[in-house]
Scaffold this active site. Structure first.
Site, PDB file in Angstrom:
ATOM      1  N   CYS A  95       0.804  -1.164  -0.055  1.00  8.57           N
ATOM      2  CA  CYS A  95       0.086  -0.026   0.012  1.00  8.57           C
ATOM      3  C   CYS A  95       0.849   1.214   0.043  1.00  8.57           C
ATOM      4  O   CYS A  95       0.234   2.202  -0.094  1.00  8.57           O
ATOM      5  CB  CYS A  95      -0.971   0.072   1.203  1.00  8.57           C
ATOM      6  SG  CYS A  95      -1.823  -1.641   1.324  1.00  8.57           S
ATOM      7  N   HIS A 100      -2.478   7.597   6.617  1.00  6.22           N
ATOM      8  CA  HIS A 100      -2.816   6.140   5.981  1.00  6.22           C
ATOM      9  C   HIS A 100      -4.422   5.804   6.391  1.00  6.22           C
ATOM     10  O   HIS A 100      -5.218   5.363   5.759  1.00  6.22           O
ATOM     11  CB  HIS A 100      -1.965   5.187   6.731  1.00  6.22           C
ATOM     12  CG  HIS A 100      -1.848   3.904   5.905  1.00  6.22           C
ATOM     13  ND1 HIS A 100      -1.733   3.749   4.719  1.00  6.22           N
ATOM     14  CD2 HIS A 100      -2.236   2.680   6.578  1.00  6.22           C
ATOM     15  CE1 HIS A 100      -2.044   2.430   4.244  1.00  6.22           C
ATOM     16  NE2 HIS A 100      -1.997   1.866   5.551  1.00  6.22           N
ATOM     17  N   GLU A 149      -0.649   4.965  14.211  1.00  3.01           N
ATOM     18  CA  GLU A 149      -0.697   6.176  13.386  1.00  3.01           C
ATOM     19  C   GLU A 149      -0.596   7.474  14.371  1.00  3.01           C
ATOM     20  O   GLU A 149       0.083   8.462  14.385  1.00  3.01           O
ATOM     21  CB  GLU A 149      -1.268   6.202  12.287  1.00  3.01           C
ATOM     22  CG  GLU A 149      -0.952   7.096  11.483  1.00  3.01           C
ATOM     23  CD  GLU A 149      -1.643   7.394  10.100  1.00  3.01           C
ATOM     24  OE1 GLU A 149      -1.041   8.034   8.923  1.00  3.01           O
ATOM     25  OE2 GLU A 149      -2.481   6.546   9.569  1.00  3.01           O
ATOM     26  N   LYS A 198      -9.515   7.768   3.104  1.00  4.09           N
ATOM     27  CA  LYS A 198      -9.980   6.625   2.695  1.00  4.09           C
ATOM     28  C   LYS A 198     -11.280   6.249   3.243  1.00  4.09           C
ATOM     29  O   LYS A 198     -12.051   5.166   2.861  1.00  4.09           O
ATOM     30  CB  LYS A 198      -8.977   5.521   3.417  1.00  4.09           C
ATOM     31  CG  LYS A 198      -7.687   5.346   2.842  1.00  4.09           C
ATOM     32  CD  LYS A 198      -6.821   4.388   3.307  1.00  4.09           C
ATOM     33  CE  LYS A 198      -5.424   4.360   2.447  1.00  4.09           C
ATOM     34  NZ  LYS A 198      -4.496   5.343   3.087  1.00  4.09           N
ATOM     35  N   HIS A 202      -9.689   1.780   0.414  1.00  5.50           N
ATOM     36  CA  HIS A 202      -8.527   1.629   0.529  1.00  5.50           C
ATOM     37  C   HIS A 202      -7.916   1.470  -0.887  1.00  5.50           C
ATOM     38  O   HIS A 202      -8.227  -0.046  -1.517  1.00  5.50           O
ATOM     39  CB  HIS A 202      -7.972   0.686   1.358  1.00  5.50           C
ATOM     40  CG  HIS A 202      -6.305   0.691   1.557  1.00  5.50           C
ATOM     41  ND1 HIS A 202      -5.431   1.473   0.883  1.00  5.50           N
ATOM     42  CD2 HIS A 202      -5.619  -0.112   2.555  1.00  5.50           C
ATOM     43  CE1 HIS A 202      -4.095   1.121   1.270  1.00  5.50           C
ATOM     44  NE2 HIS A 202      -4.434   0.365   2.269  1.00  5.50           N
ATOM     45  N   PHE A 244       1.663  -3.480   3.769  1.00  4.04           N
ATOM     46  CA  PHE A 244       1.896  -5.098   4.252  1.00  4.04           C
ATOM     47  C   PHE A 244       3.348  -5.132   4.180  1.00  4.04           C
ATOM     48  O   PHE A 244       3.913  -5.022   2.978  1.00  4.04           O
ATOM     49  CB  PHE A 244       0.952  -6.182   3.578  1.00  4.04           C
ATOM     50  CG  PHE A 244      -0.455  -5.999   4.110  1.00  4.04           C
ATOM     51  CD1 PHE A 244      -0.677  -5.442   5.240  1.00  4.04           C
ATOM     52  CD2 PHE A 244      -1.226  -6.831   3.553  1.00  4.04           C
ATOM     53  CE1 PHE A 244      -2.164  -5.374   5.403  1.00  4.04           C
ATOM     54  CE2 PHE A 244      -2.408  -6.999   4.038  1.00  4.04           C
ATOM     55  CZ  PHE A 244      -3.061  -6.086   4.924  1.00  4.04           C
TER      56      PHE A 244
END
Length: 420
Positions: free
Chosen positions: A166, A306, A317, A338, A343, A406
């Site tokens: 991502c 994110h 975060e 998002k 996403h 990831f």
């Protein structure tokens, strides 16, 4: 060696909330959700039956029908966004040196739908021997979108693909920024694309328990920083920024949206899917980006986070932001687009960077939608301004965009208002 300055001179986007940058931005500011029941395949037997799909896009307005059949959907979306950005910037002008214009595009997965279709088709004919489409490999491979863009425009400069889950398209922007400021190119078509809303994509993420299963209420399923969040929503699309050396842009009279001033990269080195619970990688990547930009924490007015709407990710975060920004954390705006786009995986960084650039240009912070009063997580500090539900007008002198992938990949880019 004196580093070159880098500016943004063109934008392109095809997203679940708009098929152009203008439409996408308008709907982000308005707080419109792109989530709806899946139409790209029959998801009736899946745990998750909704996603954030691109809607109403006529691919053949951008790509010849015969050529489009040779491309996976992610490449088609990449070409749409790149075409918009190139047209916006006019970087394909005949008098420009195409040997010094490149393409760096990110993708997290690549042609997963092509792979799925070909394996199904082979299975039907397995007894007869291999039967594969001759375009199977060129449609599937992750690097082909950047190749197709360069072929369309004859850009002979640096050309490759970044893949870091991502964080992929943020890494593409960071690489493009560095290539230009080191003087190795005049401009780069930089961004990312993804189209993984298919049985393999949704089924795979369902098996990991990563996706929301709020099938009765898709529009309100993506709810970053709310206690009731239950996973992310799969999105698809593409984003593109034309990054250009400042003097090159000025010489040709290009319009300038913002200046890119820094990038950061780091690794969590913790887990294959989960972010570090204390946000150690996120702390490092934001510190690296700030140091690279020459800006201080108090210079930043907005963070496009994110913010995927997962339990551990949102908390880590937020912790990282407090650690890096200290008291300044309470003076800046934080938002997760998002919550509206879902996403976009490998395309997320480019689309969110575009939103960050437009926040700097327009002095408007898009919201984090779907938070309701009292839906608070005891592990989150709600004194932070998450820009819940409504866009906020404010001066945005400089802003950063975070993406985490990831494998523990973290990337961050920094933009500020352009000034001589």
């Amino acid at each position: 060696m004196e580093l070159k300055r880098v500016v943004v001179t063109g934008l392109g986007a095809v997203t679940p909330v708009g098929n152009t940058p203008e439409e996408t931005w308008e709907n982000l500011v308005a707080g419109k959700s792109g989530a709806a029941p899946i139409t790209l395949f029959d998801a009736s037997n899946f745990k998750t039956q909704f996603a954030c799909e691109v809607k109403g896009l006529n691919i053949n307005e951008y790509i010849d029908r015969k050529e489009a059949r040779k491309m996976d959907r992610y490449t088609q979306l990449a070409l749409v966004a790149a075409t918009q950005a190139v047209n916006d910037s006019k970087i394909d002008a005949e008098d420009l040196d195409k040997n010094r214009i490149g393409v760096i595009f990110g993708v997290g997965i690549g042609g997963i739908k092509t792979f799925e279709d070909e394996v199904k088709y082979y299975g039907l004919h397995e007894a007869e021997g291999p039967k594969f489409n001759p375009f199977f490999i060129p449609k599937m491979i992750a690097d082909i979108a950047s190749g197709q863009i360069s072929i369309k425009y004859g850009f002979h400069g640096p050309n490759y693909t970044t893949t870091s889950a991502c964080a992929s398209s943020t890494n593409a922007l960071a690489d493009a920024f560095n290539v230009i400021r080191l003087g190795k190119a005049d401009a780069i078509v930089a961004g990312g694309a993804e189209a993984a809303i298919c049985a393999c994509g949704v089924g795979g993420f369902n098996a990991m328990h990563a996706l929301s299963t709020r099938n009765d209420d898709p529009e309100h399923a993506s709810r970053p920083f709310s206690a009731s969040r239950d996973g992310f929503i799969m999105g698809e699309g593409a984003g593109c920024l034309i990054l250009e050396e400042l003097e090159h842009a000025k010489a040709r009279g290009a319009k300038i949206y913002a200046e890119m001033v820094g990038e950061g990269m780091s690794a969590d080195a913790h887990h294959i899917t989960a972010s570090h619970p204390e946000g150690l990688g996120a702390i490092l990547v934001m510190k690296n980006a700030l140091e690279d930009s020459g800006l201080k924490p108090e210079d930043i007015d907005y963070i496009n986070v994110h913010g995927t709407s997962t339990h551990v990710g949102d908390i880590s975060e937020a912790k990282a932001i407090k650690e890096v920004f200290g008291e300044s954390a309470y003076k800046l705006n934080i938002s997760s687009t998002k919550s509206m786009t879902g996403h976009l995986l490998g395309a997320a960084g480019a689309v969110e960077a575009m939103a960050t650039v437009l926040a700097v240009k327009n002095d408007i912070v898009p919201p984090t939608i779907n938070h309701v009063e009292g839906d608070n997580d005891e592990e989150l500090d709600y004194n932070l301004n998450f820009t819940f539900n409504k866009a906020q007008k404010r001066e945005v002198r400089a802003a950063i965009s975070n993406t985490f992938g990831f494998g523990g990949h973290n990337a961050c880019v920094v933009f500020k208002k352009y000034a001589e």
